[in-house]
Scaffold this motif. Sequence first.
Motif, PDB file in Angstrom:
ATOM      1  N   ARG A  50       0.812  -1.224   0.000  1.00 53.12           N
ATOM      2  CA  ARG A  50       0.000   0.000   0.000  1.00 53.12           C
ATOM      3  C   ARG A  50       0.840   1.266   0.000  1.00 53.12           C
ATOM      4  O   ARG A  50       0.304   2.372  -0.023  1.00 53.12           O
ATOM      5  CB  ARG A  50      -0.926   0.000   1.218  1.00 53.12           C
ATOM      6  CG  ARG A  50      -1.972  -1.097   1.193  1.00 53.12           C
ATOM      7  CD  ARG A  50      -2.821  -1.060   2.445  1.00 53.12           C
ATOM      8  NE  ARG A  50      -3.391   0.253   2.686  1.00 53.12           N
ATOM      9  CZ  ARG A  50      -4.057   0.586   3.790  1.00 53.12           C
ATOM     10  NH1 ARG A  50      -4.194  -0.300   4.756  1.00 53.12           N
ATOM     11  NH2 ARG A  50      -4.547   1.793   3.937  1.00 53.12           N
ATOM     12  N   LEU A  52       2.781   2.543   2.421  1.00 48.66           N
ATOM     13  CA  LEU A  52       2.671   3.317   3.658  1.00 48.66           C
ATOM     14  C   LEU A  52       3.998   3.927   4.081  1.00 48.66           C
ATOM     15  O   LEU A  52       4.020   4.865   4.880  1.00 48.66           O
ATOM     16  CB  LEU A  52       2.131   2.424   4.780  1.00 48.66           C
ATOM     17  CG  LEU A  52       0.709   1.901   4.592  1.00 48.66           C
ATOM     18  CD1 LEU A  52       0.354   0.915   5.697  1.00 48.66           C
ATOM     19  CD2 LEU A  52      -0.297   3.047   4.558  1.00 48.66           C
ATOM     20  N   LEU A  76       2.256   0.185  10.856  1.00 47.50           N
ATOM     21  CA  LEU A  76       1.515   1.225  10.152  1.00 47.50           C
ATOM     22  C   LEU A  76       0.195   0.687   9.614  1.00 47.50           C
ATOM     23  O   LEU A  76      -0.825   1.392   9.629  1.00 47.50           O
ATOM     24  CB  LEU A  76       2.369   1.797   9.014  1.00 47.50           C
ATOM     25  CG  LEU A  76       3.620   2.552   9.463  1.00 47.50           C
ATOM     26  CD1 LEU A  76       4.460   2.960   8.259  1.00 47.50           C
ATOM     27  CD2 LEU A  76       3.251   3.769  10.288  1.00 47.50           C
ATOM     28  N   THR A  77       0.192  -0.557   9.142  1.00 55.13           N
ATOM     29  CA  THR A  77      -1.054  -1.168   8.656  1.00 55.13           C
ATOM     30  C   THR A  77      -2.060  -1.307   9.790  1.00 55.13           C
ATOM     31  O   THR A  77      -3.256  -1.022   9.627  1.00 55.13           O
ATOM     32  CB  THR A  77      -0.768  -2.545   8.036  1.00 55.13           C
ATOM     33  OG1 THR A  77       0.117  -2.384   6.921  1.00 55.13           O
ATOM     34  CG2 THR A  77      -2.054  -3.198   7.554  1.00 55.13           C
ATOM     35  N   ALA A  79      -2.116   0.493  12.495  1.00 53.02           N
ATOM     36  CA  ALA A  79      -2.527   1.855  12.844  1.00 53.02           C
ATOM     37  C   ALA A  79      -3.640   2.345  11.932  1.00 53.02           C
ATOM     38  O   ALA A  79      -4.548   3.063  12.374  1.00 53.02           O
ATOM     39  CB  ALA A  79      -1.324   2.794  12.769  1.00 53.02           C
ATOM     40  N   HIS A  80      -3.587   1.958  10.654  1.00 54.88           N
ATOM     41  CA  HIS A  80      -4.584   2.411   9.686  1.00 54.88           C
ATOM     42  C   HIS A  80      -5.849   1.552   9.709  1.00 54.88           C
ATOM     43  O   HIS A  80      -6.957   2.073   9.624  1.00 54.88           O
ATOM     44  CB  HIS A  80      -3.987   2.405   8.278  1.00 54.88           C
ATOM     45  CG  HIS A  80      -3.117   3.572   7.989  1.00 54.88           C
ATOM     46  ND1 HIS A  80      -3.554   4.711   7.357  1.00 54.88           N
ATOM     47  CD2 HIS A  80      -1.804   3.792   8.258  1.00 54.88           C
ATOM     48  CE1 HIS A  80      -2.569   5.579   7.244  1.00 54.88           C
ATOM     49  NE2 HIS A  80      -1.489   5.048   7.783  1.00 54.88           N
ATOM     50  N   ASP A  81      -5.677   0.227   9.790  1.00 53.58           N
ATOM     51  CA  ASP A  81      -6.803  -0.688   9.569  1.00 53.58           C
ATOM     52  C   ASP A  81      -7.172  -1.543  10.779  1.00 53.58           C
ATOM     53  O   ASP A  81      -8.127  -2.316  10.708  1.00 53.58           O
ATOM     54  CB  ASP A  81      -6.475  -1.636   8.397  1.00 53.58           C
ATOM     55  CG  ASP A  81      -6.190  -0.885   7.110  1.00 53.58           C
ATOM     56  OD1 ASP A  81      -6.774   0.196   6.922  1.00 53.58           O
ATOM     57  OD2 ASP A  81      -5.389  -1.385   6.299  1.00 53.58           O
ATOM     58  N   ARG A 101       0.315   6.988  14.239  1.00 58.87           N
ATOM     59  CA  ARG A 101      -0.733   6.952  13.227  1.00 58.87           C
ATOM     60  C   ARG A 101      -0.217   7.130  11.808  1.00 58.87           C
ATOM     61  O   ARG A 101      -0.990   7.229  10.873  1.00 58.87           O
ATOM     62  CB  ARG A 101      -1.766   8.039  13.529  1.00 58.87           C
ATOM     63  CG  ARG A 101      -2.435   7.899  14.869  1.00 58.87           C
ATOM     64  CD  ARG A 101      -3.257   6.631  14.962  1.00 58.87           C
ATOM     65  NE  ARG A 101      -4.394   6.643  14.054  1.00 58.87           N
ATOM     66  CZ  ARG A 101      -5.229   5.627  13.885  1.00 58.87           C
ATOM     67  NH1 ARG A 101      -5.027   4.506  14.538  1.00 58.87           N
ATOM     68  NH2 ARG A 101      -6.253   5.730  13.052  1.00 58.87           N
ATOM     69  N   GLY A 102       1.082   7.163  11.630  1.00 54.59           N
ATOM     70  CA  GLY A 102       1.664   7.272  10.299  1.00 54.59           C
ATOM     71  C   GLY A 102       3.163   7.145  10.401  1.00 54.59           C
ATOM     72  O   GLY A 102       3.722   7.062  11.503  1.00 54.59           O
TER      73      GLY A 102
END
Length: 207
Positions: A50, A52, A76-77, A79-81, A101-102
């Motif tokens: 993705r 990220l 990171l994944t 954190a996002h999903d 968060r990133g």
Amino acid sequence: MGPSPDRRRSSPLATAAAALLATRVVVWAAGMGAVHFAGLSSRARDFDPRGLTSGFGSLGDLLLAPAARWDATWYLTIAHDGYRGDPARAAFFPLYPLLARGAVGGVLVSFVASWLGLAALHRLTAIELGDAPARAAVWLLACFPAAFFLTAVYSEGLFLALSVGAVLAARTDRWAIAGVLGALAAATRSAGVVLLVPLALLWCTRS
């Protein structure tokens, strides 16, 4: 008349900042040089489909390259999903991705946590051995080869701050803080549960 003993003692936060910043210059220069001259692994896209850890422009991607690689994509994944969709995500504990968060946010969390963790190590070592060994301990940990993980988008820096902070709090009889920090460490890495051992020993041997 020479300086007072208090003036000769080094500041834990200042010592930690100096050690962290000096060693990160070397780590970042080496990492950026490696990416610039050798490029990324051919499997980099497989680990980050993705993107990220990229998409920040050519200079931004290069600056983040030493910090946002490999397992950083898992954090990171999550954190996002969140944890849905892939059972392998359960191997990564939730506190770090909740805070990071990133990619840029992850680097900031890791830097601040590592700084506070090194400062706590300084304070803990100074209590037991004195100021000079405390400074040495901070610099040795910051220079340890695997310490490059401390400021990557990994949970090592946060775990350092929480685990050393828990032991320091117990050593100074702040047991409520020790319990909270220990619980947060266990929410960061599975090894946090092992903190029960030193905390229990300190409880049993307290005066």
